[in-house]
Motif scaffolding. Structure first.
Motif, PDB file in Angstrom:
ATOM      1  N   LEU A 125     -13.494  -0.960  -3.122  1.00  0.00           N
ATOM      2  CA  LEU A 125     -12.051  -1.151  -2.949  1.00  0.00           C
ATOM      3  C   LEU A 125     -11.300  -0.832  -4.232  1.00  0.00           C
ATOM      4  O   LEU A 125     -10.200  -0.256  -4.189  1.00  0.00           O
ATOM      5  CB  LEU A 125     -11.753  -2.582  -2.504  1.00  0.00           C
ATOM      6  N   ASP A 126     -11.880  -1.191  -5.364  1.00  0.00           N
ATOM      7  CA  ASP A 126     -11.254  -0.873  -6.653  1.00  0.00           C
ATOM      8  C   ASP A 126     -11.163   0.638  -6.825  1.00  0.00           C
ATOM      9  O   ASP A 126     -10.151   1.158  -7.300  1.00  0.00           O
ATOM     10  CB  ASP A 126     -12.038  -1.516  -7.791  1.00  0.00           C
ATOM     11  N   GLY A 127     -12.203   1.351  -6.416  1.00  0.00           N
ATOM     12  CA  GLY A 127     -12.185   2.819  -6.473  1.00  0.00           C
ATOM     13  C   GLY A 127     -11.162   3.419  -5.536  1.00  0.00           C
ATOM     14  O   GLY A 127     -10.649   4.517  -5.778  1.00  0.00           O
ATOM     15  N   ALA A 128     -10.849   2.723  -4.443  1.00  0.00           N
ATOM     16  CA  ALA A 128      -9.841   3.202  -3.495  1.00  0.00           C
ATOM     17  C   ALA A 128      -8.444   2.740  -3.879  1.00  0.00           C
ATOM     18  O   ALA A 128      -7.501   2.913  -3.105  1.00  0.00           O
ATOM     19  CB  ALA A 128     -10.175   2.707  -2.089  1.00  0.00           C
ATOM     20  N   GLN A 129      -8.309   2.165  -5.063  1.00  0.00           N
ATOM     21  CA  GLN A 129      -7.037   1.677  -5.600  1.00  0.00           C
ATOM     22  C   GLN A 129      -6.407   0.611  -4.700  1.00  0.00           C
ATOM     23  O   GLN A 129      -5.214   0.623  -4.424  1.00  0.00           O
ATOM     24  CB  GLN A 129      -6.066   2.834  -5.831  1.00  0.00           C
ATOM     25  N   MET A 140       1.494  -3.648   0.675  1.00  0.00           N
ATOM     26  CA  MET A 140       0.864  -4.437   1.718  1.00  0.00           C
ATOM     27  C   MET A 140       0.353  -3.532   2.832  1.00  0.00           C
ATOM     28  O   MET A 140      -0.698  -3.806   3.406  1.00  0.00           O
ATOM     29  CB  MET A 140       1.839  -5.472   2.260  1.00  0.00           C
ATOM     30  N   THR A 141       1.039  -2.458   3.148  1.00  0.00           N
ATOM     31  CA  THR A 141       0.593  -1.549   4.194  1.00  0.00           C
ATOM     32  C   THR A 141      -0.774  -0.973   3.852  1.00  0.00           C
ATOM     33  O   THR A 141      -1.645  -0.882   4.715  1.00  0.00           O
ATOM     34  CB  THR A 141       1.616  -0.416   4.394  1.00  0.00           C
ATOM     35  N   ASP A 142      -0.971  -0.606   2.577  1.00  0.00           N
ATOM     36  CA  ASP A 142      -2.267  -0.087   2.165  1.00  0.00           C
ATOM     37  C   ASP A 142      -3.355  -1.142   2.333  1.00  0.00           C
ATOM     38  O   ASP A 142      -4.480  -0.822   2.724  1.00  0.00           O
ATOM     39  CB  ASP A 142      -2.226   0.387   0.707  1.00  0.00           C
ATOM     40  N   THR A 143      -3.038  -2.380   2.064  1.00  0.00           N
ATOM     41  CA  THR A 143      -4.009  -3.467   2.217  1.00  0.00           C
ATOM     42  C   THR A 143      -4.417  -3.602   3.673  1.00  0.00           C
ATOM     43  O   THR A 143      -5.603  -3.727   3.984  1.00  0.00           O
ATOM     44  CB  THR A 143      -3.428  -4.794   1.699  1.00  0.00           C
ATOM     45  N   ILE A 144      -3.462  -3.544   4.563  1.00  0.00           N
ATOM     46  CA  ILE A 144      -3.763  -3.655   5.993  1.00  0.00           C
ATOM     47  C   ILE A 144      -4.599  -2.466   6.446  1.00  0.00           C
ATOM     48  O   ILE A 144      -5.571  -2.632   7.198  1.00  0.00           O
ATOM     49  CB  ILE A 144      -2.466  -3.792   6.812  1.00  0.00           C
ATOM     50  N   GLU A 145      -4.264  -1.281   5.988  1.00  0.00           N
ATOM     51  CA  GLU A 145      -5.040  -0.101   6.359  1.00  0.00           C
ATOM     52  C   GLU A 145      -6.469  -0.196   5.826  1.00  0.00           C
ATOM     53  O   GLU A 145      -7.423   0.179   6.522  1.00  0.00           O
ATOM     54  CB  GLU A 145      -4.355   1.163   5.844  1.00  0.00           C
ATOM     55  N   LEU A 146      -6.637  -0.703   4.616  1.00  0.00           N
ATOM     56  CA  LEU A 146      -7.987  -0.867   4.069  1.00  0.00           C
ATOM     57  C   LEU A 146      -8.767  -1.932   4.841  1.00  0.00           C
ATOM     58  O   LEU A 146      -9.972  -1.769   5.087  1.00  0.00           O
ATOM     59  CB  LEU A 146      -7.921  -1.215   2.582  1.00  0.00           C
ATOM     60  N   ALA A 185      -5.329  -8.407  -5.164  1.00  0.00           N
ATOM     61  CA  ALA A 185      -5.623  -9.529  -4.277  1.00  0.00           C
ATOM     62  C   ALA A 185      -6.748  -9.176  -3.307  1.00  0.00           C
ATOM     63  O   ALA A 185      -7.638  -9.998  -3.051  1.00  0.00           O
ATOM     64  CB  ALA A 185      -4.377  -9.945  -3.502  1.00  0.00           C
ATOM     65  N   LEU A 186      -6.756  -7.953  -2.788  1.00  0.00           N
ATOM     66  CA  LEU A 186      -7.800  -7.540  -1.855  1.00  0.00           C
ATOM     67  C   LEU A 186      -9.144  -7.417  -2.567  1.00  0.00           C
ATOM     68  O   LEU A 186     -10.172  -7.838  -2.045  1.00  0.00           O
ATOM     69  CB  LEU A 186      -7.428  -6.224  -1.169  1.00  0.00           C
ATOM     70  N   VAL A 187      -9.138  -6.867  -3.764  1.00  0.00           N
ATOM     71  CA  VAL A 187     -10.374  -6.754  -4.547  1.00  0.00           C
ATOM     72  C   VAL A 187     -10.914  -8.144  -4.865  1.00  0.00           C
ATOM     73  O   VAL A 187     -12.119  -8.408  -4.732  1.00  0.00           O
ATOM     74  CB  VAL A 187     -10.143  -5.926  -5.829  1.00  0.00           C
ATOM     75  N   ALA A 188     -10.040  -9.067  -5.261  1.00  0.00           N
ATOM     76  CA  ALA A 188     -10.462 -10.431  -5.572  1.00  0.00           C
ATOM     77  C   ALA A 188     -11.006 -11.137  -4.329  1.00  0.00           C
ATOM     78  O   ALA A 188     -12.006 -11.861  -4.405  1.00  0.00           O
ATOM     79  CB  ALA A 188      -9.300 -11.223  -6.162  1.00  0.00           C
ATOM     80  N   ALA A 189     -10.369 -10.918  -3.190  1.00  0.00           N
ATOM     81  CA  ALA A 189     -10.833 -11.536  -1.944  1.00  0.00           C
ATOM     82  C   ALA A 189     -12.212 -11.016  -1.567  1.00  0.00           C
ATOM     83  O   ALA A 189     -13.075 -11.777  -1.132  1.00  0.00           O
ATOM     84  CB  ALA A 189      -9.835 -11.274  -0.824  1.00  0.00           C
ATOM     85  N   ALA A 190     -12.431  -9.724  -1.740  1.00  0.00           N
ATOM     86  CA  ALA A 190     -13.738  -9.138  -1.416  1.00  0.00           C
ATOM     87  C   ALA A 190     -14.817  -9.650  -2.365  1.00  0.00           C
ATOM     88  O   ALA A 190     -15.930  -9.952  -1.946  1.00  0.00           O
ATOM     89  CB  ALA A 190     -13.658  -7.618  -1.472  1.00  0.00           C
ATOM     90  N   ALA A 191     -14.488  -9.758  -3.636  1.00  0.00           N
ATOM     91  CA  ALA A 191     -15.474 -10.198  -4.630  1.00  0.00           C
ATOM     92  C   ALA A 191     -15.846 -11.664  -4.452  1.00  0.00           C
ATOM     93  O   ALA A 191     -17.008 -12.037  -4.581  1.00  0.00           O
ATOM     94  CB  ALA A 191     -14.939  -9.962  -6.036  1.00  0.00           C
ATOM     95  N   SER A 192     -14.867 -12.498  -4.135  1.00  0.00           N
ATOM     96  CA  SER A 192     -15.119 -13.938  -4.055  1.00  0.00           C
ATOM     97  C   SER A 192     -15.451 -14.415  -2.651  1.00  0.00           C
ATOM     98  O   SER A 192     -15.993 -15.499  -2.482  1.00  0.00           O
ATOM     99  CB  SER A 192     -13.902 -14.708  -4.567  1.00  0.00           C
ATOM    100  N   GLY A 193     -15.097 -13.621  -1.640  1.00  0.00           N
ATOM    101  CA  GLY A 193     -15.295 -14.061  -0.261  1.00  0.00           C
ATOM    102  C   GLY A 193     -14.248 -15.056   0.190  1.00  0.00           C
ATOM    103  O   GLY A 193     -14.360 -15.668   1.238  1.00  0.00           O
ATOM    104  N   ASP A 194     -13.196 -15.212  -0.603  1.00  0.00           N
ATOM    105  CA  ASP A 194     -12.122 -16.163  -0.299  1.00  0.00           C
ATOM    106  C   ASP A 194     -10.871 -15.392   0.098  1.00  0.00           C
ATOM    107  O   ASP A 194     -10.220 -14.771  -0.741  1.00  0.00           O
ATOM    108  CB  ASP A 194     -11.856 -17.037  -1.523  1.00  0.00           C
ATOM    109  N   SER A 195     -10.533 -15.436   1.376  1.00  0.00           N
ATOM    110  CA  SER A 195      -9.387 -14.675   1.863  1.00  0.00           C
ATOM    111  C   SER A 195      -8.052 -15.335   1.548  1.00  0.00           C
ATOM    112  O   SER A 195      -7.003 -14.741   1.789  1.00  0.00           O
ATOM    113  CB  SER A 195      -9.507 -14.455   3.369  1.00  0.00           C
ATOM    114  N   SER A 196      -8.067 -16.546   1.003  1.00  0.00           N
ATOM    115  CA  SER A 196      -6.799 -17.235   0.733  1.00  0.00           C
ATOM    116  C   SER A 196      -5.965 -16.514  -0.321  1.00  0.00           C
ATOM    117  O   SER A 196      -4.747 -16.682  -0.355  1.00  0.00           O
ATOM    118  CB  SER A 196      -7.051 -18.683   0.318  1.00  0.00           C
TER     119      SER A 196
END
Length: 90
Positions: A29-33, A1-7, A37-48
């Motif tokens: 984001l996928d390239g940055a590992q 989760m820390t990496d997600t927040i930093e990204l 959930a973060l990759v899916a949120a970016a792709a779909s535009g759905d932060s839920s």
């Protein structure tokens, strides 16, 4: 989760990432590992989908009235206005 927040912070700081199309951002984001959930949120535009990763539970709106309370049993008293009658000079 820390990496997600930093990204997410990095995305917020970089305008080219912040305004990038969803698919492009997801690829970067996928390239940055990043997490799935973060990759899916970016792709779909759905932060839920990030809610599960952060462990957030849905908030329930309290059933509270935000207006001043008045008792329905007591009639409202109107204060008399100090208006001189028509035709009189004060």
């Amino acid at each position: 989760m820390t990496d997600t927040i930093e990204l997410l912070e990095a995305i917020g700081r970089d305008a080219s990432l912040r305004h990038a199309p969803g698919e492009e951002l997801a690829q970067r984001l996928d390239g940055a590992q990043a997490s799935a959930a973060l990759v899916a949120a970016a792709a779909s535009g759905d932060s839920s989908v990030l809610s599960v990763e952060f462990g957030q539970l849905p908030n329930q709106v309290p059933q509270v009235n935000q207006m001043p309370a008045r008792e329905d049993d007591e009639p409202m008293e109107e204060e008399p206005l100090d208006v001189p009658p028509l035709g009189s000079k004060s």
